[in-house]
Design an enzyme around this catalytic site. Structure first.
Site, PDB file in Angstrom:
ATOM      1  N   GLU A 277     -25.708  27.139  55.385  1.00 55.77           N
ATOM      2  CA  GLU A 277     -26.538  26.951  54.177  1.00 55.77           C
ATOM      3  C   GLU A 277     -26.133  27.933  53.086  1.00 55.77           C
ATOM      4  OE1 GLU A 277     -28.333  24.240  53.825  1.00 55.77           O
ATOM      5  OE2 GLU A 277     -27.579  23.840  55.840  1.00 55.77           O
ATOM      6  N   TRP A 280     -23.485  26.323  51.367  1.00 57.69           N
ATOM      7  CA  TRP A 280     -23.873  25.375  50.313  1.00 57.69           C
ATOM      8  C   TRP A 280     -24.091  26.105  48.989  1.00 57.69           C
ATOM      9  CZ3 TRP A 280     -23.714  20.287  49.502  1.00 57.69           C
ATOM     10  CH2 TRP A 280     -23.496  19.465  50.598  1.00 57.69           C
ATOM     11  N   TRP A 308     -31.710   4.907  33.520  1.00 57.40           N
ATOM     12  CA  TRP A 308     -32.887   5.673  33.932  1.00 57.40           C
ATOM     13  C   TRP A 308     -34.107   5.210  33.156  1.00 57.40           C
ATOM     14  CZ3 TRP A 308     -32.283   8.106  38.236  1.00 57.40           C
ATOM     15  CH2 TRP A 308     -31.050   8.689  38.569  1.00 57.40           C
ATOM     16  N   ASN A 343     -36.891  23.098  51.736  1.00 57.96           N
ATOM     17  CA  ASN A 343     -35.723  22.270  51.401  1.00 57.96           C
ATOM     18  C   ASN A 343     -35.908  20.802  51.773  1.00 57.96           C
ATOM     19  OD1 ASN A 343     -32.871  21.919  50.571  1.00 57.96           O
ATOM     20  ND2 ASN A 343     -32.621  21.401  52.725  1.00 57.96           N
ATOM     21  N   TRP A 361     -32.610  12.528  37.039  1.00 55.99           N
ATOM     22  CA  TRP A 361     -32.552  13.757  37.826  1.00 55.99           C
ATOM     23  C   TRP A 361     -32.653  14.993  36.936  1.00 55.99           C
ATOM     24  CZ3 TRP A 361     -28.421  17.060  36.885  1.00 55.99           C
ATOM     25  CH2 TRP A 361     -27.305  16.516  36.244  1.00 55.99           C
ATOM     26  N   TRP A 384     -29.842  18.521  42.696  1.00 59.73           N
ATOM     27  CA  TRP A 384     -30.310  17.306  42.017  1.00 59.73           C
ATOM     28  C   TRP A 384     -29.218  16.251  41.937  1.00 59.73           C
ATOM     29  CZ3 TRP A 384     -34.915  15.449  41.409  1.00 59.73           C
ATOM     30  CH2 TRP A 384     -36.003  16.317  41.510  1.00 59.73           C
TER      31      TRP A 384
HETATM   32  P1  FAD Z   1     -32.468  28.955  54.098  1.00 61.89           P
HETATM   33  O1  FAD Z   1     -32.505  27.670  54.825  1.00 61.89           O
HETATM   34  O2  FAD Z   1     -32.928  30.150  54.826  1.00 61.89           O
HETATM   35  O3  FAD Z   1     -30.968  29.152  53.593  1.00 61.89           O
HETATM   36  C1  FAD Z   1     -30.418  30.441  53.289  1.00 61.89           C
HETATM   37  C2  FAD Z   1     -29.908  30.480  51.859  1.00 61.89           C
HETATM   38  O4  FAD Z   1     -28.873  29.540  51.675  1.00 61.89           O
HETATM   39  C3  FAD Z   1     -30.953  30.123  50.822  1.00 61.89           C
HETATM   40  O5  FAD Z   1     -31.748  31.229  50.511  1.00 61.89           O
HETATM   41  C4  FAD Z   1     -30.105  29.651  49.659  1.00 61.89           C
HETATM   42  O6  FAD Z   1     -29.614  30.725  48.899  1.00 61.89           O
HETATM   43  C5  FAD Z   1     -28.941  28.986  50.361  1.00 61.89           C
HETATM   44  N1  FAD Z   1     -29.171  27.540  50.466  1.00 61.89           N
HETATM   45  C6  FAD Z   1     -29.854  26.888  51.435  1.00 61.89           C
HETATM   46  N2  FAD Z   1     -29.796  25.556  51.238  1.00 61.89           N
HETATM   47  C7  FAD Z   1     -29.063  25.370  50.122  1.00 61.89           C
HETATM   48  C8  FAD Z   1     -28.653  24.211  49.406  1.00 61.89           C
HETATM   49  N3  FAD Z   1     -28.957  22.976  49.813  1.00 61.89           N
HETATM   50  N4  FAD Z   1     -27.926  24.378  48.283  1.00 61.89           N
HETATM   51  C9  FAD Z   1     -27.584  25.610  47.856  1.00 61.89           C
HETATM   52  N5  FAD Z   1     -27.950  26.743  48.501  1.00 61.89           N
HETATM   53  C10 FAD Z   1     -28.670  26.627  49.619  1.00 61.89           C
HETATM   54  N6  FAD Z   1     -31.828  26.568  45.931  1.00 61.89           N
HETATM   55  C11 FAD Z   1     -31.915  27.621  45.096  1.00 61.89           C
HETATM   56  O7  FAD Z   1     -31.664  28.758  45.503  1.00 61.89           O
HETATM   57  N7  FAD Z   1     -32.256  27.448  43.783  1.00 61.89           N
HETATM   58  C12 FAD Z   1     -32.547  26.217  43.265  1.00 61.89           C
HETATM   59  O8  FAD Z   1     -32.825  26.110  42.049  1.00 61.89           O
HETATM   60  C13 FAD Z   1     -32.499  25.097  44.144  1.00 61.89           C
HETATM   61  N8  FAD Z   1     -32.811  23.851  43.693  1.00 61.89           N
HETATM   62  C14 FAD Z   1     -32.742  22.783  44.563  1.00 61.89           C
HETATM   63  C15 FAD Z   1     -33.037  21.496  44.100  1.00 61.89           C
HETATM   64  C16 FAD Z   1     -32.979  20.398  44.954  1.00 61.89           C
HETATM   65  C17 FAD Z   1     -33.291  19.003  44.420  1.00 61.89           C
HETATM   66  C18 FAD Z   1     -32.622  20.578  46.302  1.00 61.89           C
HETATM   67  C19 FAD Z   1     -32.575  19.401  47.244  1.00 61.89           C
HETATM   68  C20 FAD Z   1     -32.321  21.838  46.772  1.00 61.89           C
HETATM   69  C21 FAD Z   1     -32.365  22.966  45.924  1.00 61.89           C
HETATM   70  N9  FAD Z   1     -32.062  24.258  46.386  1.00 61.89           N
HETATM   71  C22 FAD Z   1     -32.119  25.323  45.509  1.00 61.89           C
HETATM   72  C23 FAD Z   1     -31.519  24.470  47.740  1.00 61.89           C
HETATM   73  C24 FAD Z   1     -32.528  24.798  48.853  1.00 61.89           C
HETATM   74  O9  FAD Z   1     -33.608  23.903  48.836  1.00 61.89           O
HETATM   75  C25 FAD Z   1     -33.068  26.224  48.781  1.00 61.89           C
HETATM   76  O10 FAD Z   1     -32.019  27.140  48.600  1.00 61.89           O
HETATM   77  C26 FAD Z   1     -33.808  26.596  50.073  1.00 61.89           C
HETATM   78  O11 FAD Z   1     -34.871  25.703  50.285  1.00 61.89           O
HETATM   79  C27 FAD Z   1     -34.304  28.009  49.974  1.00 61.89           C
HETATM   80  O12 FAD Z   1     -35.063  28.329  51.113  1.00 61.89           O
HETATM   81  P2  FAD Z   1     -34.564  29.432  52.139  1.00 61.89           P
HETATM   82  O13 FAD Z   1     -34.184  30.668  51.401  1.00 61.89           O
HETATM   83  O14 FAD Z   1     -35.628  29.557  53.176  1.00 61.89           O
HETATM   84  O15 FAD Z   1     -33.271  28.739  52.732  1.00 61.89           O
END
Ligand code: FAD
Length: 479
Positions: A277, A280, A308, A343, A361, A384
């Site tokens: 993650e 990502w 849209w 997420n 989006w 998005w």
């Molecule tokens: P964990 O599952 O613990 O993951 C660890 C770290 O990995 C996160 O803190 C984050 O930095 C990174 N990460 C995890 N998933 C993703 C992902 N899919 N894409 C990019 N990085 C990721 N994340 C943001 O930080 N800022 C945003 O503005 C943002 N907008 C989002 C919008 C949409 C529509 C979607 C589907 C996802 C978005 N995310 C965003 C990604 C993700 O949802 C969050 O990073 C995650 O939910 C944060 O929770 P966590 O720290 O517990 O994640």
């Protein structure tokens, strides 16, 4: 306070690196043996689409407060200035006689343009500039496909990043900093008005979060001690606290990916999935760097012509958590209350906006930008575009999340919905995720009057799904 008054100071311009440990720019300045001027500039006077959102402003206030205290404990006050960053920085350099400026790199297109111009101007004025990587495991230009271009698919990107990756040990926090005998003037943090008042809507944020470097380290340690082992199977269940919640700390640079990389047990259960993650996050930054229009334009050009809709009432229902689909509404209300959303639910609400409501989006991205404490240009745009099906490695257009099935699968016990949509709490699990199917007796027993206490669905799932398939099918991308 010890000082080296004879030497010209070094300005450390802090931006999205609000920490002392593993901060290469700060360490570089500290090791120079010269007086250090630690600076943060609030550039919120230039209007633009990516001015800090409300939730980010709240976080920034507390993060700067924590950083200011930590720097003061090392004898070096944090100088706060407001205005155009280039003007403010050059003014401070003139006032202090600084001959060197250091910063850690940012990767947003507007930040890259600003920093490159500033670097050139400062050098022309005889001021040296050094910049460092403090935010990524692999900077975007260091990872290339076999043909030398950027990656657009995650799995090979992450494989390429991981191959031979050695971020090295994180840097310790400087033990002391030399400051100028008379620190430069600065603003008072309280005068920046970053915190909401009238109304103070931040109560839920205060309950949910503690910004700052120390809190980020505690959160990482807690996560690694317990939840990470169950992360692979538990990370999709929004009622379970099994993700790290490090995202706002990472966005503001209160913790670095290198520190996380060094802290995990690479052979431990759940660690590879968790690091993926973080991968990502790296991938989204890679995309934003190579495709700077990512927040505005679909990566897949066929979507430029997408039809849209424009439905302010439906958008407002989505934003306020009043769509009539409990899992969607729970997510939107969690976001509004705490500045964060799980997420799995981000994917569900995102899919609902673009597929069920056929709303752009970019409208979802803008709402998230204002309300998320982890609002991040790269991750938000990447998320998005992925959900809309127009991004890199995106969800195929025919995947339309069914909000009822998503709720039943990932919140089968209903804890998440009952917490965030309390007016439905009395419904049995069998109808909780589709209250319109409940018979009148069940609704009455639960104290729910549909259309009064809780809305009827704003769209019918089956009809909306078909409409999405027809509209998306008409432009079929390269998925
Ligand atoms: P964990 O599952 O613990 O993951 C660890 C770290 O990995 C996160 O803190 C984050 O930095 C990174 N990460 C995890 N998933 C993703 C992902 N899919 N894409 C990019 N990085 C990721 N994340 C943001 O930080 N800022 C945003 O503005 C943002 N907008 C989002 C919008 C949409 C529509 C979607 C589907 C996802 C978005 N995310 C965003 C990604 C993700 O949802 C969050 O990073 C995650 O939910 C944060 O929770 P966590 O720290 O517990 O994640």
């Amino acid at each position: 306070m010890s000082t080296v008054p004879s030497a010209a100071p070094v300005i450390v311009w802090l931006r999205q690196d609000l920490r002392l440990a593993d901060n290469p720019a700060l360490t570089h300045a500290a090791q120079s043996g010269r007086p250090v001027v630690a600076l943060y500039i609030l550039d919120d006077q230039t209007p633009g689409p990516w001015a800090l959102g409300g939730a980010s402003r709240w976080w920034l206030h507390h993060s700067l407060s924590a950083l200011g205290d930590a720097l003061a404990a090392l004898g070096c006050p944090l100088v706060l200035r407001r205005g155009r960053a280039d003007v403010a920085l050059r003014a401070l350099a003139r006032e202090t006689g600084a001959t060197a400026v250091v910063w850690n790199r940012c990767y947003e297109p507007h930040a890259i343009a600003r920093d490159s111009a500033l670097k050139a101007d400062l050098k022309d004025e005889g001021i040296s500039v050094d910049s460092f990587n403090a935010a990524l495991l692999a900077e975007p230009w260091t990872v290339k496909t076999g043909s030398g271009g950027p990656y657009k698919v995650f799995t090979p990107f992450w494989r390429a990043v991981r191959e031979g990756l050695d971020p090295g040990p994180p840097l310790p926090a400087p033990r002391k900093l030399f400051a100028l005998p008379t620190p430069p003037d600065g603003d008072r943090l309280a005068d920046w008005g970053l915190l909401p008042s009238r109304p103070d809507w931040a109560g839920g944020l205060r309950d949910a979060w503690t910004p700052g470097e120390a809190a980020a380290q505690r959160r990482l340690a807690d996560f690694l001690a317990q939840a990470v082992r169950r992360y692979p199977e538990g990370r999709d269940y929004p009622a379970r606290p099994l993700t790290s919640r490090l995202s706002p700390h990472l966005h503001f640079g209160e913790i670095s990916p290198r520190q996380i990389w060094a802290a995990v047990d690479h052979d431990g259960d759940g660690v590879a999935e968790f690091l993926r993650e973080l991968g990502w996050r790296e991938f989204c930054h890679h995309l934003l760097y190579h495709f700077p229009d990512l927040p505005q334009r679909p990566l897949n050009p066929r979507f430029e012509a997408f039809a849209w809709g424009d439905d302010p009432a439906a958008l407002a229902a989505w934003q306020r958590g009043r769509t009539g689909y409990p899992i969607v509404d729970a997510g939107m209300r969690e976001l509004w209350a705490t500045g964060w959303m799980h997420n799995r639910v981000r994917m569900v609400v995102g899919s609902f906006l673009v597929k069920h409501l056929l709303l752009p989006w970019t409208a979802g991205q803008a709402w998230f930008w204002d309300t998320l404490v982890d609002a991040d240009l790269a991750n938000n745009a990447g998320g998005w575009q992925w959900i809309a099906g127009c991004g890199a490695d995106a969800a195929p257009y025919f995947r339309v999340f069914n909000p009822v099935l998503q709720g039943q699968k990932f919140d089968s016990g209903g804890d998440y919905v009952r917490r965030w949509v309390p007016e439905l709490a009395g419904l049995p699990d069998s109808v909780l995720h589709q209250p319109w199917t409940a018979d009148p007796l069940t609704l009455r027993a639960a104290g729910v009057r549909l259309g009064t206490d809780y809305p009827h669905p704003v769209v019918d799932h089956k009809a909306a799904r078909q409409r999405a398939l027809d509209t998306f099918g008409a432009i079929k991308g390269d998925n």
